[in-house]
Design an enzyme around this catalytic site. Structure first.
Site, PDB file in Angstrom:
ATOM      1  CG  ASP A  35     -47.281   5.843 -83.935  1.00 40.29           C
ATOM      2  OD1 ASP A  35     -47.793   5.358 -84.952  1.00 40.29           O
ATOM      3  OD2 ASP A  35     -46.353   6.676 -83.968  1.00 40.29           O
ATOM      4  CG  ASP A  36     -47.063   1.632 -85.966  1.00 36.69           C
ATOM      5  OD1 ASP A  36     -47.948   2.276 -86.551  1.00 36.69           O
ATOM      6  OD2 ASP A  36     -45.885   1.572 -86.360  1.00 36.69           O
ATOM      7  NE  ARG A  78     -50.584   8.801 -86.495  1.00 33.32           N
ATOM      8  CZ  ARG A  78     -50.541   8.676 -85.171  1.00 33.32           C
ATOM      9  NH1 ARG A  78     -51.064   9.617 -84.412  1.00 33.32           N
ATOM     10  NH2 ARG A  78     -49.974   7.634 -84.614  1.00 33.32           N
ATOM     11  CE  LYS A 127     -46.363   9.259 -86.372  1.00 35.82           C
ATOM     12  NZ  LYS A 127     -45.952   7.838 -86.496  1.00 35.82           N
ATOM     13  CG  HIS A 129     -47.293  11.294 -89.248  1.00 38.88           C
ATOM     14  ND1 HIS A 129     -46.166  11.815 -89.814  1.00 38.88           N
ATOM     15  CD2 HIS A 129     -47.277   9.963 -89.567  1.00 38.88           C
ATOM     16  CE1 HIS A 129     -45.488  10.867 -90.425  1.00 38.88           C
ATOM     17  NE2 HIS A 129     -46.146   9.731 -90.300  1.00 38.88           N
ATOM     18  CG  HIS A 193     -43.770   4.218 -84.949  1.00 38.37           C
ATOM     19  ND1 HIS A 193     -42.515   4.109 -85.506  1.00 38.37           N
ATOM     20  CD2 HIS A 193     -44.621   4.448 -85.990  1.00 38.37           C
ATOM     21  CE1 HIS A 193     -42.600   4.279 -86.814  1.00 38.37           C
ATOM     22  NE2 HIS A 193     -43.865   4.480 -87.134  1.00 38.37           N
ATOM     23  CG  ASP A 285     -51.435   4.674 -86.186  1.00 37.85           C
ATOM     24  OD1 ASP A 285     -51.243   3.605 -85.578  1.00 37.85           O
ATOM     25  OD2 ASP A 285     -50.486   5.394 -86.580  1.00 37.85           O
ATOM     26  CG  ASN A 286     -50.894   1.939 -88.683  1.00 40.06           C
ATOM     27  OD1 ASN A 286     -50.688   3.088 -89.031  1.00 40.06           O
ATOM     28  ND2 ASN A 286     -50.027   1.261 -87.947  1.00 40.06           N
ATOM     29  NE  ARG A 294     -45.928   0.371 -90.361  1.00 37.83           N
ATOM     30  CZ  ARG A 294     -44.781   0.722 -89.771  1.00 37.83           C
ATOM     31  NH1 ARG A 294     -44.801   1.428 -88.657  1.00 37.83           N
ATOM     32  NH2 ARG A 294     -43.633   0.332 -90.276  1.00 37.83           N
TER      33      ARG A 294
END
Length: 514
Positions: A35-36, A78, A127, A129, A193, A285-286, A294
């Site tokens: 995540d991030d 996602r 997660k 989301h 994150h 994801d990013n 991000r």
């Protein structure tokens, strides 16, 4: 990634790995998404952060050096991972949870839906989301929808036990004489994150959560790794200040927890006896949650780590690939591995949905010449409307900022971060920011931004207005427009025109002086 109407389904083979281990005819998938996360690992030449488990996975993988997110925002990204469709095509325009409330279209045929219909057991831990639920169904689910996201996304002992529970269920079905179904397990870590906006008591990155200190709880399997501000490697797009360095040091601690969690998940896979029949994919994801990261479609916002480990393609283990790949490629890759065809259907009632990603399996055998990737973004939070489209081909990246006269928006968790607050304070006090651009330059952008990423990897010199690059600009604009039409982008005519699908031409001019 290049635009193509489809992708090739490979024949299911029984083969021998390079180590002499016979690979079974059944195939499974383990998808691990951070995540991030960025490139804070020795796999990508960051020698400070200790990530031995990612390094071990890399030795069994093809290491993609040019992997890109199709959007730089959590839920939209996602959704692209789990559908193979860009956010503007699947409908997940922004964040899913809370007041944002974005969802994919009801008719989207997602990866877990297609696998469920193909009698493949599916599971998700961490997660999720994305929504709605019927579009993204899982047989086994422990997510923020039924658990604490801290527990299922950051507590690596809890994650380990849930992976064990899922795999035990797989083995029990086999021991009971039932059909041995292939499985798809999606482990979506919440690290690294930020959490300073939601659980500030645990630190800017939840780096204190479970560390054994008073009030923090204890994650039994986590051996916290700590870093000092002077140790960290500051990315070029992050201000180099004492505050930012301390922020990055906290991020590194959560990266180390993520790495240890990945190690636990992979050990469960080995212990259960599934390692030699399971495709493992690791990515994020990013971009990282720092300025210029991000929510941006610059390279710093969309470049991602990606490791793909196949027990049937050992000839390239440990090798790097320079091919351009995308998170849009994950769904076609998994469908290809499991020999599940992509259905013919339409979301618009006009033309059939086409996957513009491709299976990555050929890249596990030999180096392909893929050199193009597309990205598309509309929102992050509901208040952050700033539509952008981009194409990166070879050395050039072109960005189209559709509403370029608006200031670029800032998301809530970045705003309260130590790094951004320090940047604001330094700018207001007219003190050196340690950044490679000004806040005004960050907020206000040109409509078209063209960068030569080879000679200008920091993307500082916009070539869009340079007559010497007019042919390159026009060629990339044509490719971007072609991809937008192919993926039925509702924003394809903006900002100069309105899309009227029943008229010809479909883009009707506004004469708005843009």
């Amino acid at each position: 990634m290049q635009v193509s109407p489809g992708w090739t389904v490979l024949l299911l083979l029984v083969c021998c790995g390079g180590g002499g281990v016979v690979v079974g005819s059944r195939r499974n998938v383990l998808l691990i998404i951070a995540d991030d996360a960025g490139f804070e690992t020795e796999v990508y030449n960051n020698t400070v952060v200790r990530t031995p488990h990612l390094a071990a996975l890399a030795q069994r993988s093809v290491i993609f050096q040019n992997a890109f997110a199709a959007v730089s925002s959590c839920s939209p990204s996602r959704s692209t991972i789990l559908t193979g469709l860009p956010q503007h095509q699947n409908g997940m325009y922004g964040l899913h949870q809370g007041v944002h409330h974005f969802n994919s279209f009801d008719g989207v045929r997602s990866l877990p839906l297609l696998l469920k219909q193909a009698n493949i057991r599916t599971g998700i831990i961490g997660k999720k989301h994305v929504g709605p639920g019927p579009v993204y169904p899982f047989d086994f689910a422990y997510t923020e929808e039924n658990s604490s996201v801290l527990q299922v996304g950051r507590n690596i002992t809890r994650i380990k036990l849930l992976v064990r529970k899922f795999l035990d269920g797989q083995k029990e079905a086999e021991r009971g004489g039932g059909e041995a179904l292939p499985f798809f397990l999606y482990v979506a870590f919440h690290d690294p994150h930020r959490c300073g906006h939601s659980q500030p008591q645990y630190g800017a990155f939840c780096e204190k959560f479970g560390n054994g200190a008073s009030g923090m709880g204890r994650i039994p399997d986590w051996n916290p790794q700590y870093y000092t501000p002077d140790q960290v490697k500051v990315p070029y797009f992050v201000p180099d200040t004492p505050t930012s360095r301390a922020d990055i040091a906290a991020q590194y601690t959560t990266i180390s927890r993520l790495d240890q969690g990945v190690g636990l998940v992979l050990q469960e896979l080995r212990d259960a006896g599934f390692e030699n029949e399971t495709l493992v994919i690791y990515s994020s994801d990013n971009g990282v949650p720092f300025p210029n990261g991000r929510t941006n479609l610059y390279g710093s916002g969309v470049a991602e780590p990606m490791l793909v480990s196949s027990p049937e393609h050992r000839q390239r283990w440990g090798q790097s690939s320079r091919a351009y790949v995308s998170l849009l490629d994950i769904t076609p890759t998994i469908l290809d591995w499991l020999s599940v065809p992509y259905p013919s259907y339409s979301l618009s009632g006009r033309s059939p949905v086409q996957l513009t990603g491709r299976s990555l399996l050929p890249a596990l055998s030999s180096e392909p010449s893929w050199n193009t990737a597309f990205s598309s973004q509309n929102l992050h939070e509901a208040t952050m409307y700033y539509p952008m489209r981009s194409v990166h081909q070879g050395r050039y990246r072109l960005l189209h900022n559709l509403h370029y006269r608006m200031p670029f928006p800032i998301d809530q968790d970045l705003y309260v971060s130590p790094t951004f607050q320090d940047l604001l304070n330094r700018t207001q006090a007219q003190r050196p920011t340690g950044w490679f651009k000004t806040l005004r330059e960050y907020y206000y952008r040109e409509r078209w931004e063209l960068f030569d990423t080879l000679s200008d990897p920091r993307e500082e010199k916009n070539l869009a207005l340079d007559p010497a690059y007019s042919a390159i600009l026009e060629g990339l604009r044509e490719q971007l427009l072609k991809w937008q039409w192919l993926t039925e982008d509702p924003w394809v005519c903006e900002p100069d025109a309105v899309l009227e699908a029943k008229l010809e031409p479909q883009c009707r001019p506004l004469y708005n002086e843009l």
